[in-house]
Design a protein around this motif. Structure first.
Motif, PDB file in Angstrom:
ATOM      1  N   LEU A   1       0.828  -1.206   0.000  1.00  0.00           N
ATOM      2  CA  LEU A   1       0.000   0.000   0.000  1.00  0.00           C
ATOM      3  C   LEU A   1       0.864   1.259   0.000  1.00  0.00           C
ATOM      4  CD1 LEU A   1      -2.954  -0.835   2.414  1.00  0.00           C
ATOM      5  CD2 LEU A   1      -3.044  -0.532  -0.056  1.00  0.00           C
ATOM      6  N   ARG A   2       1.928   1.243   0.765  1.00  0.00           N
ATOM      7  CA  ARG A   2       2.810   2.421   0.814  1.00  0.00           C
ATOM      8  C   ARG A   2       3.405   2.750  -0.543  1.00  0.00           C
ATOM      9  NH1 ARG A   2       7.894   0.611   2.152  1.00  0.00           N
ATOM     10  NH2 ARG A   2       8.375   1.157  -0.015  1.00  0.00           N
ATOM     11  N   SER A   3       3.842   1.722  -1.250  1.00  0.00           N
ATOM     12  CA  SER A   3       4.551   1.918  -2.516  1.00  0.00           C
ATOM     13  C   SER A   3       3.650   1.816  -3.737  1.00  0.00           C
ATOM     14  CB  SER A   3       5.662   0.878  -2.653  1.00  0.00           C
ATOM     15  OG  SER A   3       5.114  -0.438  -2.634  1.00  0.00           O
ATOM     16  N   SER A   4       2.384   1.402  -3.526  1.00  0.00           N
ATOM     17  CA  SER A   4       1.447   1.153  -4.631  1.00  0.00           C
ATOM     18  C   SER A   4       2.008   0.086  -5.564  1.00  0.00           C
ATOM     19  CB  SER A   4       1.153   2.433  -5.423  1.00  0.00           C
ATOM     20  OG  SER A   4       0.127   2.209  -6.369  1.00  0.00           O
TER      21      SER A   4
ATOM     22  N   PRO B   1       0.124  -5.908  -8.511  1.00  0.00           N
ATOM     23  CA  PRO B   1       0.317  -6.623  -9.780  1.00  0.00           C
ATOM     24  C   PRO B   1      -0.319  -5.836 -10.924  1.00  0.00           C
ATOM     25  CG  PRO B   1      -0.414  -8.120  -8.065  1.00  0.00           C
ATOM     26  CD  PRO B   1      -0.538  -6.748  -7.495  1.00  0.00           C
ATOM     27  N   PRO B   2       0.293  -5.831 -12.113  1.00  0.00           N
ATOM     28  CA  PRO B   2      -0.219  -5.042 -13.250  1.00  0.00           C
ATOM     29  C   PRO B   2      -1.699  -5.240 -13.531  1.00  0.00           C
ATOM     30  CG  PRO B   2       1.921  -5.973 -13.788  1.00  0.00           C
ATOM     31  CD  PRO B   2       1.530  -6.561 -12.456  1.00  0.00           C
ATOM     32  N   LEU B   3      -2.167  -6.478 -13.427  1.00  0.00           N
ATOM     33  CA  LEU B   3      -3.556  -6.779 -13.728  1.00  0.00           C
ATOM     34  C   LEU B   3      -4.506  -6.113 -12.733  1.00  0.00           C
ATOM     35  CD1 LEU B   3      -5.410  -8.405 -15.634  1.00  0.00           C
ATOM     36  CD2 LEU B   3      -5.249 -10.316 -14.023  1.00  0.00           C
ATOM     37  N   PHE B   4      -4.031  -5.923 -11.487  1.00  0.00           N
ATOM     38  CA  PHE B   4      -4.887  -5.383 -10.434  1.00  0.00           C
ATOM     39  C   PHE B   4      -4.524  -3.954 -10.047  1.00  0.00           C
ATOM     40  CE2 PHE B   4      -4.651 -10.009  -9.780  1.00  0.00           C
ATOM     41  CZ  PHE B   4      -5.987 -10.338  -9.899  1.00  0.00           C
TER      42      PHE B   4
ATOM     43  N   ILE C   1      -8.118   2.390  -7.429  1.00  0.00           N
ATOM     44  CA  ILE C   1      -9.479   2.918  -7.274  1.00  0.00           C
ATOM     45  C   ILE C   1      -9.982   2.655  -5.856  1.00  0.00           C
ATOM     46  CG2 ILE C   1     -11.882   2.622  -7.987  1.00  0.00           C
ATOM     47  CD1 ILE C   1     -10.827   2.123 -10.829  1.00  0.00           C
ATOM     48  N   ILE C   2      -9.674   1.467  -5.321  1.00  0.00           N
ATOM     49  CA  ILE C   2     -10.116   1.102  -3.973  1.00  0.00           C
ATOM     50  C   ILE C   2      -9.345   1.882  -2.908  1.00  0.00           C
ATOM     51  CG2 ILE C   2     -10.201  -0.762  -2.272  1.00  0.00           C
ATOM     52  CD1 ILE C   2     -10.662  -2.693  -4.625  1.00  0.00           C
ATOM     53  N   PHE C   3      -8.023   1.932  -3.051  1.00  0.00           N
ATOM     54  CA  PHE C   3      -7.185   2.489  -1.993  1.00  0.00           C
ATOM     55  C   PHE C   3      -6.782   3.951  -2.202  1.00  0.00           C
ATOM     56  CE2 PHE C   3      -6.266  -2.132  -1.869  1.00  0.00           C
ATOM     57  CZ  PHE C   3      -6.767  -2.379  -0.603  1.00  0.00           C
ATOM     58  N   GLY C   4      -7.126   4.509  -3.367  1.00  0.00           N
ATOM     59  CA  GLY C   4      -6.803   5.908  -3.628  1.00  0.00           C
ATOM     60  C   GLY C   4      -6.121   6.044  -4.974  1.00  0.00           C
ATOM     61  N   LEU C   5      -6.809   6.677  -5.936  1.00  0.00           N
ATOM     62  CA  LEU C   5      -6.286   6.745  -7.301  1.00  0.00           C
ATOM     63  C   LEU C   5      -5.028   7.605  -7.393  1.00  0.00           C
ATOM     64  CD1 LEU C   5      -6.739   5.816 -10.182  1.00  0.00           C
ATOM     65  CD2 LEU C   5      -8.227   7.807 -10.534  1.00  0.00           C
TER      66      LEU C   5
ATOM     67  N   THR D   1      -7.975  -4.611   8.941  1.00  0.00           N
ATOM     68  CA  THR D   1      -8.256  -4.842   7.529  1.00  0.00           C
ATOM     69  C   THR D   1      -9.479  -4.078   7.029  1.00  0.00           C
ATOM     70  OG1 THR D   1      -7.280  -7.034   7.740  1.00  0.00           O
ATOM     71  CG2 THR D   1      -8.608  -6.624   5.780  1.00  0.00           C
ATOM     72  N   MET D   2      -9.259  -3.295   5.963  1.00  0.00           N
ATOM     73  CA  MET D   2     -10.286  -2.519   5.251  1.00  0.00           C
ATOM     74  C   MET D   2     -10.932  -1.433   6.101  1.00  0.00           C
ATOM     75  SD  MET D   2      -9.964  -3.622   2.237  1.00  0.00           S
ATOM     76  CE  MET D   2     -11.338  -2.818   1.385  1.00  0.00           C
ATOM     77  N   LEU D   3     -10.296  -1.042   7.200  1.00  0.00           N
ATOM     78  CA  LEU D   3     -10.777   0.109   7.954  1.00  0.00           C
ATOM     79  C   LEU D   3     -10.113   1.376   7.418  1.00  0.00           C
ATOM     80  CD1 LEU D   3     -10.775  -1.299  11.611  1.00  0.00           C
ATOM     81  CD2 LEU D   3     -12.701  -1.089  10.031  1.00  0.00           C
ATOM     82  N   ARG D   4     -10.595   2.532   7.855  1.00  0.00           N
ATOM     83  CA  ARG D   4     -10.104   3.807   7.325  1.00  0.00           C
ATOM     84  C   ARG D   4      -8.783   4.235   7.941  1.00  0.00           C
ATOM     85  NH1 ARG D   4     -13.642   6.816   4.447  1.00  0.00           N
ATOM     86  NH2 ARG D   4     -12.598   8.745   5.079  1.00  0.00           N
ATOM     87  N   THR D   5      -8.355   3.552   8.990  1.00  0.00           N
ATOM     88  CA  THR D   5      -7.088   3.904   9.633  1.00  0.00           C
ATOM     89  C   THR D   5      -6.378   2.640  10.086  1.00  0.00           C
ATOM     90  OG1 THR D   5      -6.084   5.353  11.295  1.00  0.00           O
ATOM     91  CG2 THR D   5      -8.041   4.122  11.954  1.00  0.00           C
ATOM     92  N   GLY D   6      -5.064   2.769  10.370  1.00  0.00           N
ATOM     93  CA  GLY D   6      -4.268   1.613  10.739  1.00  0.00           C
ATOM     94  C   GLY D   6      -3.613   1.762  12.106  1.00  0.00           C
TER      95      GLY D   6
END
Length: 306
Positions: A46-49, A52-55, A61-65, A102-107
């Motif tokens: 998530l930090r580095s984005s 995988p190319p396919l996803f 889109i899910i985690f921030g465009l 997992t899948m919450l707005r904060t960590g």
């Protein structure tokens, strides 16, 4: 309170320690004073984005465009319940807990976090009574992933199991769980980690820098890819007829029963977290840089409160 925030995708240096407002629990939430967090592969991705190319596009889109939606990383935590919402029934103030975000707005890269008592994607529970916060925090994601995939493979006593990436977080738990189930376990890792993997319960170890596991004469009931770096087509070369291939690239889910099972095995000392390194929260950049080297063994823990 102190928290590690990132506003942009990139190298570890995007992580910044700063002061933010302490959260307050809603009716269905518990406020947890976090003692320890970890650096998982999910945090790094998530930090580095680094998707995988396919996803890549769906993930962005899910985690921030253009920039991350979830400003605070950290998928695992252990700590003490400091306050509970009026509708909470499973926990009380003072409980020592561990779980995921997992899948919450904060960590969990923060001194405090509010978590729902229950939610669809993640789990929290009282931590093993015989473990420190640093040990407990290393359990949830790696151990639950290993348990989920071994259940998917329907592992049973007497089977021959190969675990590729046996020295990583998921792999180290998969070795222990498969051994506990009565399987004969072959681990695949680098030569420097052979002793570690044997100590976790593997019957034999293949050094992938010297041997190709797919060229072995031995056949396996299960090939478990614990790092997402081998393919089913390769694994088929050593799978028995009807054998099963499972991988961390498959969709998994976190279930309360899995975390409770992990807790039980830990309290029976049948599941022990391997902690490679521990970093304080203010050295989060160094911790991510270390994980980025690809040399992490087992788990890397972040000590939030000493």
């Amino acid at each position: 309170m102190k928290a590690v925030v990132y506003e942009h995708y990139g190298a570890p240096d995007v992580l910044q320690l700063t002061d933010i407002e302490k959260p307050r629990p809603k009716g269905n939430e518990v406020l947890i004073k976090i003692n320890a967090a970890s650096v998982t592969s999910g945090d790094v991705r998530l930090r580095s984005s680094d998707f995988p190319p396919l996803f890549w596009l769906p993930a962005r889109i899910i985690f921030g465009l253009f920039k991350p939606k979830k400003k605070i990383l950290g998928h695992e935590l252990s700590g003490i319940v400091e306050e509970i919402g009026k509708n909470v029934t499973k926990f009380k103030v003072g409980d020592k807990v561990f779980g995921t975000t997992t899948m919450l707005r904060t960590g969990s890269y923060a001194e405090y976090i509010c978590l729902p008592e229950t939610w669809k994607h993640g789990v929290i529970a009282k931590q093993p009574i015989n473990m420190s916060f640093k040990q407990a925090v290393a359990l949830p994601i790696g151990a639950m992933t290993a348990l989920f995939l071994l259940e998917k493979a329907k592992i049973c006593k007497g089977q021959n199991v190969l675990i590729y990436g046996a020295s990583g977080s998921v792999g180290s738990y998969a070795v222990q769980l498969a051994h506990h189930q009565g399987a004969s376990v072959t681990g695949v890792c680098s030569g420097s980690n052979v002793d570690m993997v044997l100590s976790l319960g593997a019957d034999k170890v293949i050094d992938y820098t010297k041997q190709d596991y797919s060229q072995q004469n031995e056949q396996f009931d299960v090939v478990f890819d614990a790092v997402g770096k081998t393919a089913k087509t390769t694994a088929k070369k050593v799978l028995k007829k009807g054998g099963v291939f499972v991988s961390v690239t498959m969709i998994t889910s976190e279930k309360e029963r899995h975390l409770k099972r992990i807790k039980s095995l830990a309290e029976e000392e049948k599941l022990i977290p391997f902690i490679d390194k521990t970093f304080p929260l203010n050295e989060i950049v160094a911790a991510h840089k270390y994980v980025d080297t690809g040399r992490k063994r087992g788990n890397v823990v972040i000590e939030v409160i000493k």
